[in-house]
Design an enzyme around this catalytic site. Sequence first.
Site, PDB file in Angstrom:
ATOM      1  N   HIS A  47       0.955  -0.996  -0.233  1.00 38.07           N
ATOM      2  CA  HIS A  47       0.282   0.065   0.149  1.00 38.07           C
ATOM      3  C   HIS A  47       0.824   1.148  -0.268  1.00 38.07           C
ATOM      4  O   HIS A  47       1.839   1.191   0.470  1.00 38.07           O
ATOM      5  CB  HIS A  47      -1.274   0.275   1.387  1.00 38.07           C
ATOM      6  CG  HIS A  47       0.131   0.213   2.746  1.00 38.07           C
ATOM      7  ND1 HIS A  47       0.665  -1.285   3.238  1.00 38.07           N
ATOM      8  CD2 HIS A  47       0.326   1.209   3.536  1.00 38.07           C
ATOM      9  CE1 HIS A  47       1.131  -0.258   3.787  1.00 38.07           C
ATOM     10  NE2 HIS A  47       1.150   1.157   4.677  1.00 38.07           N
ATOM     11  N   THR A  49       1.061   4.414   1.911  1.00 40.53           N
ATOM     12  CA  THR A  49       0.236   5.500   3.088  1.00 40.53           C
ATOM     13  C   THR A  49      -0.511   6.425   2.609  1.00 40.53           C
ATOM     14  O   THR A  49       0.984   7.379   2.035  1.00 40.53           O
ATOM     15  CB  THR A  49       1.015   5.601   4.247  1.00 40.53           C
ATOM     16  OG1 THR A  49       1.941   4.250   4.327  1.00 40.53           O
ATOM     17  CG2 THR A  49       0.164   6.460   5.418  1.00 40.53           C
ATOM     18  N   MET A 122       5.630  12.419   2.029  1.00 42.27           N
ATOM     19  CA  MET A 122       6.620  11.410   0.735  1.00 42.27           C
ATOM     20  C   MET A 122       5.566  10.266   0.319  1.00 42.27           C
ATOM     21  O   MET A 122       5.906   9.066   1.332  1.00 42.27           O
ATOM     22  CB  MET A 122       8.202  10.849   2.014  1.00 42.27           C
ATOM     23  CG  MET A 122       8.793  10.600   0.881  1.00 42.27           C
ATOM     24  SD  MET A 122      10.121   9.228   1.978  1.00 42.27           S
ATOM     25  CE  MET A 122       9.812   7.999   2.663  1.00 42.27           C
ATOM     26  N   HIS A 124       5.552   6.694  -0.412  1.00 41.43           N
ATOM     27  CA  HIS A 124       5.635   5.399  -1.000  1.00 41.43           C
ATOM     28  C   HIS A 124       5.437   4.216  -0.633  1.00 41.43           C
ATOM     29  O   HIS A 124       4.211   4.267  -0.121  1.00 41.43           O
ATOM     30  CB  HIS A 124       7.193   5.152   0.063  1.00 41.43           C
ATOM     31  CG  HIS A 124       6.609   5.722   1.674  1.00 41.43           C
ATOM     32  ND1 HIS A 124       6.310   6.388   2.220  1.00 41.43           N
ATOM     33  CD2 HIS A 124       6.327   4.380   2.539  1.00 41.43           C
ATOM     34  CE1 HIS A 124       5.502   6.136   3.170  1.00 41.43           C
ATOM     35  NE2 HIS A 124       6.231   4.760   3.598  1.00 41.43           N
ATOM     36  N   SER A 126       5.662   0.441   0.759  1.00 41.18           N
ATOM     37  CA  SER A 126       6.900  -0.216   1.760  1.00 41.18           C
ATOM     38  C   SER A 126       7.171  -1.429   1.536  1.00 41.18           C
ATOM     39  O   SER A 126       5.486  -2.093   1.320  1.00 41.18           O
ATOM     40  CB  SER A 126       6.078  -0.227   3.043  1.00 41.18           C
ATOM     41  OG  SER A 126       7.091   1.324   4.055  1.00 41.18           O
ATOM     42  N   TYR A 129       9.209  -3.863   6.611  1.00 40.55           N
ATOM     43  CA  TYR A 129       8.810  -3.160   8.108  1.00 40.55           C
ATOM     44  C   TYR A 129       9.816  -3.989   8.757  1.00 40.55           C
ATOM     45  O   TYR A 129      10.088  -5.495   8.913  1.00 40.55           O
ATOM     46  CB  TYR A 129       7.511  -3.347   8.975  1.00 40.55           C
ATOM     47  CG  TYR A 129       6.444  -3.139   8.076  1.00 40.55           C
ATOM     48  CD1 TYR A 129       6.860  -2.034   7.687  1.00 40.55           C
ATOM     49  CD2 TYR A 129       5.301  -2.846   8.922  1.00 40.55           C
ATOM     50  CE1 TYR A 129       5.775  -1.031   6.613  1.00 40.55           C
ATOM     51  CE2 TYR A 129       4.650  -2.499   8.008  1.00 40.55           C
ATOM     52  CZ  TYR A 129       4.276  -1.098   7.051  1.00 40.55           C
ATOM     53  OH  TYR A 129       3.249  -0.603   6.775  1.00 40.55           O
TER      54      TYR A 129
END
Length: 187
Positions: A47, A49, A122, A124, A126, A129
């Site tokens: 995803h 954010t 920003m 992005h 991911s 994690y």
Amino acid sequence: MANPNPTQTGTEVYSVWAFPPESVRARLKSVMSGLRSEFGGPEFEPHITVVGAIRLTPESALEMIRSSTSGLRPYKAKVASVSRGTFFYQCIYLLIEPYKEVMEASAHVCGHFGYQSSTPYMPHLSLLYGDLTDEEKEKAVKKTEELDKELCGLEFEISELALYKTDTEDKSLKSWEKIEVCRLDGK
């Protein structure tokens, strides 16, 4: 995180995510799985954010996701590069080109949620994690490029935004929960 006060009764922490199309998600999940097999970390949906962690009542969160997506049109996203961050939730990620539509969609939805970040947005996506050393992060960036040599430049349409319950204290992500998915149709 906006409104992080855990003493607010009846509230939970929510985030809004933009989902890539299913074909792109499957491709990203394969890369993410390859990274986790070598570097560990929890599993999560690919995803971008749109709204970071914000504390709200369940009713407010649902009302805000529905009102913010009403009239919002699908928009294009493009991967600029594979990057590494400085904290757990931005360990290894795909930097998304800050196209006008990407930035406007985030500003629009953040406005509905009353979300104000302490840092500029920003965009992005991911991939991993974790709390890795700089050396491990560099290896993970290289591994990402090996797993899918054509990620950079990948373009796709965002046509769904999802409301997630995301307790950022839970690094296992076991408590994270998809609450609602809204299609972007411009109506």
